[in-house]
Design an enzyme around this catalytic site. Structure first.
Site, mmCIF file in Angstrom:
data_model
loop_
_atom_site.group_PDB
_atom_site.id
_atom_site.type_symbol
_atom_site.label_atom_id
_atom_site.label_comp_id
_atom_site.label_asym_id
_atom_site.label_seq_id
_atom_site.Cartn_x
_atom_site.Cartn_y
_atom_site.Cartn_z
ATOM 1 N N ARG D 243 -6.712 2.387 9.571
ATOM 2 C CA ARG D 243 -5.456 1.764 9.987
ATOM 3 C C ARG D 243 -4.762 2.723 10.939
ATOM 4 O O ARG D 243 -4.331 3.804 10.539
ATOM 5 C CB ARG D 243 -4.620 1.479 8.736
ATOM 6 C CG ARG D 243 -3.146 1.621 8.848
ATOM 7 C CD ARG D 243 -2.406 1.048 7.679
ATOM 8 N NE ARG D 243 -2.383 1.866 6.461
ATOM 9 C CZ ARG D 243 -1.742 3.028 6.312
ATOM 10 N NH1 ARG D 243 -1.092 3.561 7.314
ATOM 11 N NH2 ARG D 243 -1.773 3.648 5.158
ATOM 12 N N HIS D 247 1.495 2.032 7.260
ATOM 13 C CA HIS D 247 1.151 1.036 6.230
ATOM 14 C C HIS D 247 1.909 -0.263 6.470
ATOM 15 O O HIS D 247 1.336 -1.348 6.498
ATOM 16 C CB HIS D 247 1.479 1.584 4.839
ATOM 17 C CG HIS D 247 1.406 0.566 3.762
ATOM 18 N ND1 HIS D 247 0.225 0.023 3.333
ATOM 19 C CD2 HIS D 247 2.380 -0.059 3.053
ATOM 20 C CE1 HIS D 247 0.467 -0.885 2.400
ATOM 21 N NE2 HIS D 247 1.765 -0.951 2.216
ATOM 22 N N TYR D 256 1.854 11.938 5.347
ATOM 23 C CA TYR D 256 0.635 12.106 4.549
ATOM 24 C C TYR D 256 -0.659 12.267 5.327
ATOM 25 O O TYR D 256 -1.713 12.422 4.731
ATOM 26 C CB TYR D 256 0.493 10.959 3.533
ATOM 27 C CG TYR D 256 0.514 9.563 4.130
ATOM 28 C CD1 TYR D 256 -0.632 9.011 4.690
ATOM 29 C CD2 TYR D 256 1.679 8.806 4.142
ATOM 30 C CE1 TYR D 256 -0.617 7.737 5.232
ATOM 31 C CE2 TYR D 256 1.708 7.528 4.680
ATOM 32 C CZ TYR D 256 0.557 6.995 5.228
ATOM 33 O OH TYR D 256 0.576 5.744 5.763
HETATM 34 C C1 LIG Z 1 -0.366 -4.965 -7.915
HETATM 35 C C2 LIG Z 1 0.270 -4.227 -6.784
HETATM 36 N N1 LIG Z 1 0.565 -2.926 -6.922
HETATM 37 C C3 LIG Z 1 1.166 -2.241 -5.935
HETATM 38 C C4 LIG Z 1 1.490 -2.847 -4.756
HETATM 39 C C5 LIG Z 1 2.188 -2.076 -3.636
HETATM 40 N N2 LIG Z 1 1.254 -1.864 -2.527
HETATM 41 C C6 LIG Z 1 1.251 -2.667 -1.457
HETATM 42 S S1 LIG Z 1 0.013 -2.290 -0.406
HETATM 43 C C7 LIG Z 1 -0.532 -1.023 -1.376
HETATM 44 C C8 LIG Z 1 -1.720 -0.206 -0.972
HETATM 45 C C9 LIG Z 1 -2.961 -1.027 -0.892
HETATM 46 O O1 LIG Z 1 -3.954 -0.266 -0.292
HETATM 47 P P1 LIG Z 1 -5.331 -0.899 0.179
HETATM 48 O O2 LIG Z 1 -5.851 -1.798 -0.900
HETATM 49 O O3 LIG Z 1 -6.186 0.194 0.619
HETATM 50 O O4 LIG Z 1 -4.958 -1.854 1.393
HETATM 51 P P2 LIG Z 1 -4.337 -1.467 2.800
HETATM 52 O O5 LIG Z 1 -2.852 -1.589 2.656
HETATM 53 O O6 LIG Z 1 -4.773 -0.086 3.131
HETATM 54 O O7 LIG Z 1 -4.877 -2.479 3.736
HETATM 55 C C10 LIG Z 1 0.261 -0.911 -2.503
HETATM 56 C C11 LIG Z 1 0.064 0.095 -3.554
HETATM 57 C C12 LIG Z 1 1.161 -4.214 -4.641
HETATM 58 N N3 LIG Z 1 1.436 -4.892 -3.526
HETATM 59 N N4 LIG Z 1 0.561 -4.866 -5.650
#
Ligand SMILES: Cc1ncc(C[n+]2csc(CCOP(=O)(O)OP(=O)(O)O)c2C)c(N)n1
Ligand SMILES: Cc1ncc(C[n+]2csc(CCOP(=O)(O)OP(=O)(O)O)c2C)c(N)n1
Ligand SMILES: [Mg+2]
Ligand SMILES: [Mg+2]
Lengths: 341, 320, 320, 341
Positions: D243, D247, D256
């Site tokens: 990415r 975020h 980070y």
């Molecule tokens: C059940 C849940 N826990 C926490 C979150 C908060 N949150 C949103 S995105 C994220 C990180 C997800 O990372 P990844 O699966 O690698 O996807 P990316 O955002 O990198 O595409 C988190 C912890 C959420 N949306 N849902």
């Protein structure tokens, strides 16, 4: 699959235990089986709520706890009474739990064994937390957690394995693959070739061992414990075994498995195997067996008596064990309950 | 009641190929309470599906099936094992209609045995229907008779929205009664008046209905004529029958096995005093389980409302 | 309020090596709301722990740590993401004391930002405190001021039992106020009287307190003097302050952002009419969120109780 | 790691696509990037609530949906607008969702794309259920589910993978390992060597591919889709990508990760690679690029206008989309809300 002691009692590899320890562990297996038989009997008499027998899994239970120190943690299930007892959890507590009495969950102060987990899958992460706390404090205690093949399907299993891997926590995952989760056979539980194969996905060593072989289980757990104590992190062990009994006393295995399969596994009885080995080494006699069985029966009977003699919890006790101090909510309710009765 | 449920499931499976059943041990053994007994033999393992031990997976897979247009009926073995599926229910099953503005829907049923009274192990005696009633987007059904169990289940399966269907464990074998063959659907949102009376109103649902009827009999001996309402569905709620009775009698006792704080009786009490305050001759009284873990077998009776506790509350309300 | 929480956490970490923090993104970035900002730098990654994305794992691991005698403070990013941890909370964290008859305990805190009002995405606006209040064995804390946030958090960390600590998201930056250094602990079970009044009682907690104060100001303009109670903790509940005020004013409006059915206001209404019916001059009225999914940004205002809605309810109660 | 198209635009293996399809997919990548830039810009102007950019992940999004049929299912996340659009989900819906309007979730009737999952991890099992329904009905539709590296840590990931394995469901798990879950780097997410290694624990093939390589992603997904359609069951694919953006617009990656790391990945831009390849084959020109960008910008701008012109939902609409018919509870509340306002 790692095996040391063969069905006929002969060794395939060096025994991991000296003879005197082997005798001790055999005695523990006999005690566990004595308790187990008693549990089934008492339930039939209506003196226990339900009972979950571990008949046929004694090598797992006694082999896994063998390498632990008394101050290590054990987090196990409704089917692991043998292991819990071996780690210091009294028979009377186990019976109390089975009669439906919360005091069964109160392990003695120096016994680091959690009450048996009734939910499937949620408790392995508790062991991770316990082991993590020990690591944080710099002790060399480890945590052993025991669970079944069915439990590996729950999301919490995954999260526990993953946390243990990431944080290098000193925890040993011992899965007793007894081929069924109630009626569901192992091959419908997961399409993985072995359960041990799951460990790789968490960057953790995974081993498959003969779960009816006391030496193999002991061996694998001892290595994992040594590793964990030395900072080497977690290990996953799949012990391949079989529940010779129904799932619980409410279950009828005839509905989902052929009697022939049970017979096949009966021939691999984990106690017989150790007995044959000891006998071949001149360390077993029918008299000693009697002695063991009688001593175990006396212990178990005393525990039943103690459990059944305890007065049931009164109403106030129900309210007083929710928090350290009852909240105003609970005080009002306790009063109301007292008035109602 | 157990047989009525089995009959209703069989009828639904026979009537509509989109109906299927999934859950732990529902196939080969017919479920821990044998509610699905014989159904896998009749309809095959593709329609009566034994799943791995994974409640969130069961709920989530049922959700996907329902979105694709099937009518899955999922079984969770005990209400205490539904909590791992709670996120799927609250975050997805209950919301897809709102989230997609009716484009996608989840017409599924989750059958869950609930309640204490059989001296079971921990987690096997829960009555936390309130957490589902507090969840927008799911209907909550709690039958008390065999005919209702079968009829409400058929309605649940036909409903265009997700239904949490709570089956009172201790009524499975104890509560008996006639059921039409095939069972007749019972509409949601219509409370049943199980007993007419003019002195006070007793409100119950599910497993507490028989005990409440017993309490009403007790009260009748003392000359107190209680009306007994059986709500049958908590969502949707039959306000008309409830408020009508409360307005007539002016005295209401609400009976609920679940924990007291924020239980469904709290909602009923709040509603009754909001809408019928000036008719009330006494405070609306709750007879409930407590804010404690449901005790195990030896102490369970301290928790579950008994006919005696209900009758005592009825007498107290008459004296207030 | 955000800074007050950070200060309290820093103080707790400094005072007791058994205290540690774990959660998603709490370390390097200091959390999505920056509540743990700087703490990993000061206390190291073993005490301020970034975990994988797994809420059940976070709660379950914290449980194990607490049983072993540590004082973990877990963070869940939003209340909408706490549901995967619900089983660990309901089935284990809340019960180990009962299950082991005081032999094992779980003195842990789960901090969870909650509530709507910032126009966030779905799942980021939940107020489901009722499902925790309905769970025996956990305390439920909802601060409304910076001093309370810090003080209640210190009390929560010192508490021998598990605490669900709900932080009002929209107050993080908006609500300001003095906090002692180090923060002074605030006792559980003591509602705060935020405003004295004799005409009616407004009861609120958390994010709804500022809006309720605004409503009280509005009412005062019309000559209506409202007393405003801030509950601060739902479990334990301060019955004395609540019932005393209800008895004095005879008119009560309960304010709650959560869904209406079986919300905490239902419990309060049920209790007030049970214990103070004869003092009531009007029905106890609830101003709540609705039994709908919390709407997204463009329609959120239809859901969250506004000062206008609260004031309108106050006027209605005065006219009843 | 499977790679077909190298950073310099030369092939390492045969291209899985003819030139005309490659041009189409390149055009889709350009459109996706146009939308993505617009999303970031609009959020900065306060016109969107938050925005989650997929900058740098376009090869995953367009490569993964390339092999799907219009009637297949897609179940993806907040970061997968490119894939959703490619599968028929209109830009206007995506914008509506981002402005905070439920109508964004209403895909057109013939588009089998679920609203984006905001929760991490819970949605993969939905794809399993959808695919299972298709299998049950005997269609040959498949379901593709997309998620991140962080999502593999959730218990629901595990249950979805396990169900798919056990029931041989026609579902493709596409994990975009973009190296971070908010601030948490991939190596703190799991101790597994690769995410693809997790597949084995579910008896499912697992492949790791270069996620910045359109051809590699297309290739792997096409094979998995063909397999699933033919009854071969599920596949797990780890697409290794990055990415390039924060975020979400609320995030500051400077906290980070080193800027140098971003630069390194910027050099592996998935669009550049395809452009170089096409250019080398005489299939790309600056004029064509302009044309693509202008067409995309026009589409995207029209979608914004349409989204912003829509009147917000009224109060009644909030109550009327909970159930097919509002319950008495909701009717009372709707009335009360109307009175209050
Ligand atoms: C059940 C849940 N826990 C926490 C979150 C908060 N949150 C949103 S995105 C994220 C990180 C997800 O990372 P990844 O699966 O690698 O996807 P990316 O955002 O990198 O595409 C988190 C912890 C959420 N949306 N849902
Ligand atoms: C969360 C949860 N779901 C379901 C159950 C009901 N249940 C009790 S034991 C069991 C099977 C467990 O099988 P396995 O893990 O293989 O252990 P075994 O009983 O064979 O020792 C099930 C489904 C439960 N106790 N907890
Ligand atoms: Mg098993
Ligand atoms: Mg990621």
């Amino acid at each position: 699959m790692h095996q040391v002691l063969q069905t006929d009692g002969t060794l395939r590899a060096a025994a991991p235990l000296d003879v005197s320890t082997t005798r001790q562990l055999y005695a523990a297996m006999v005690a566990a089986r004595t308790y187990d038989h008693k549990g089934t009997t008492l339930q039939k008499q209506g003196r226990l709520a339900t009972y979950a027998s571990f008949l046929g899994q004694e090598a797992c239970q006694i082999g896994a706890t063998g390498p632990l120190r008394p101050d290590d943690w054990l987090v196990a299930t409704y089917r692991d009474a043998g292991a819990m007892w071996a780690q210091g959890y009294p028979w009377v507590n186990l019976f109390l739990g089975r009669t439906g009495d919360e005091r069964g969950g109160a392990a003695p102060p120096d016994v680091n064994v959690l009450p048996p987990s009734i939910t499937v899958g949620a408790h392995m992460i508790h062991a991770v937390g316990l082991a993590w706390a020990e690591q944080y404090r710099g002790t060399d205690r480890v945590a052993l957690t025991m669970f079944g093949d069915g439990a590996t399907s729950e999301g919490d299993f995954h999260e526990a394995m993953n946390f243990a891997g990431v944080f290098g926590v000193p925890v040993i995952f011992l899965c007793q693959n007894n081929h069924y989760a109630i009626s569901t056979p192992r091959h419908r539980q997961t399409a993985a070739e072995t359960l041990a194969a799951k460990a790789d996905g968490y960057g953790m060593p995974g081993r498959q061992v003969d779960g009816n072989d006391l030496f193999a289980v002991y061996d694998a757990v001892a290595a994992a414990v040594a590793d964990a104590r030395a900072g080497g992190g977690p290990t996953f062990i799949e012990a391949v075994t079989y529940r010779l009994s129904p799932h619980t006393t409410a279950d009828d295995p005839g509905r989902y498995r052929p009697a022939a399969e049970e017979e096949e596994w009966r021939a691999r009885d984990p106690l017989d195997r150790v007995r044959r080995y000891l006998e071949a080494n001149g360390e077993w006699s029918p008299a000693w067996q009697d002695e063991l069985e009688q001593a175990a029966a006396a212990d178990v009977d005393a525990a039943i008596t103690a459990a059944e003699q305890l007065e049931p919890l009164g109403a106030a006790a129900v309210f007083d064990a929710v928090f350290a101090e009852p909240t105003p909510q609970l005080l009002r309710q306790r009063n109301r309950a007292a008035t109602d009765e | 009641m157990a047989q009525a449920l089995t009959a209703a499931l069989g009828h639904a499976l026979r009537s509509d190929r989109d109906v299927l059943i999934l859950g732990e041990d529902v196939g080969t053994t017919g479920g821990v309470f044998r509610i699905t007994d014989g159904l896998q033999t009749e309809f095959g393992p593709d329609r009566v599906i034994d799943t791995p031990v994974a409640e969130s997976g069961i709920a989530g897979a049922a959700f996907g099936m329902a979105v694709a247009g099937l009518r899955p009926v999922a079984e969770i073995q005990f209400l205490g094992f539904a909590y791992p599926a709670y996120d799927q229910i609250v975050s997805h099953i209950s919301r897809i209609r709102t989230r997609s503005q009716h484009r996608f829907t989840a017409p599924l049923v989750i059958r869950i045995p609930y309640g204490a009274g059989i001296g079971a192990a921990e987690h096997h005696s829960e009555s936390t229907e309130a957490i589902f009633a507090h969840t927008p987007g799911v209907k909550v059904v709690v039958p008390s008779t065999p005919a209702d169990a079968a009829g409400l289940l058929l309605t649940a399966i036909a409903d265009p929205d997700p239904v949490i269907f709570l089956e009172p464990i201790r009524s499975y074998r104890r509560v008996r009664g006639e059921v039409a063959d095939p069972p007749r659907p019972v509409a949601f949102g219509e409370a049943a008046v199980r007993r007419s009376g003019t002195d006070l109103t007793l409100v119950a649902y599910g497993a507490m209905v028989p005990d409440t009827m017993d309490a009403a009999d007790d009260l009748a001996v003392a000359g107190i004529e209680a009306e007994v309402l059986d709500l049958r569905t908590l969502v949707p709620l039959d306000y008309d029958t409830l408020l009508d009775s409360a307005n007539r009698t002016g005295r209401v006792v609400l009976v609920q096995e679940g924990h007291r704080t924020c239980g469904f009786a709290a909602e009923l009490a709040a509603t009754i005093q909001e809408e019928a305050l000036y008719s009330l001759l006494a405070p609306v009284t709750r007879v409930t389980g407590w804010d404690t873990v449901v005790p195990l077998r030896r102490a369970e009776h301290h928790y579950v409302p008994s006919p005696e506790r209900i009758a005592a509350a009825g007498r107290a309300v008459m004296e207030a």
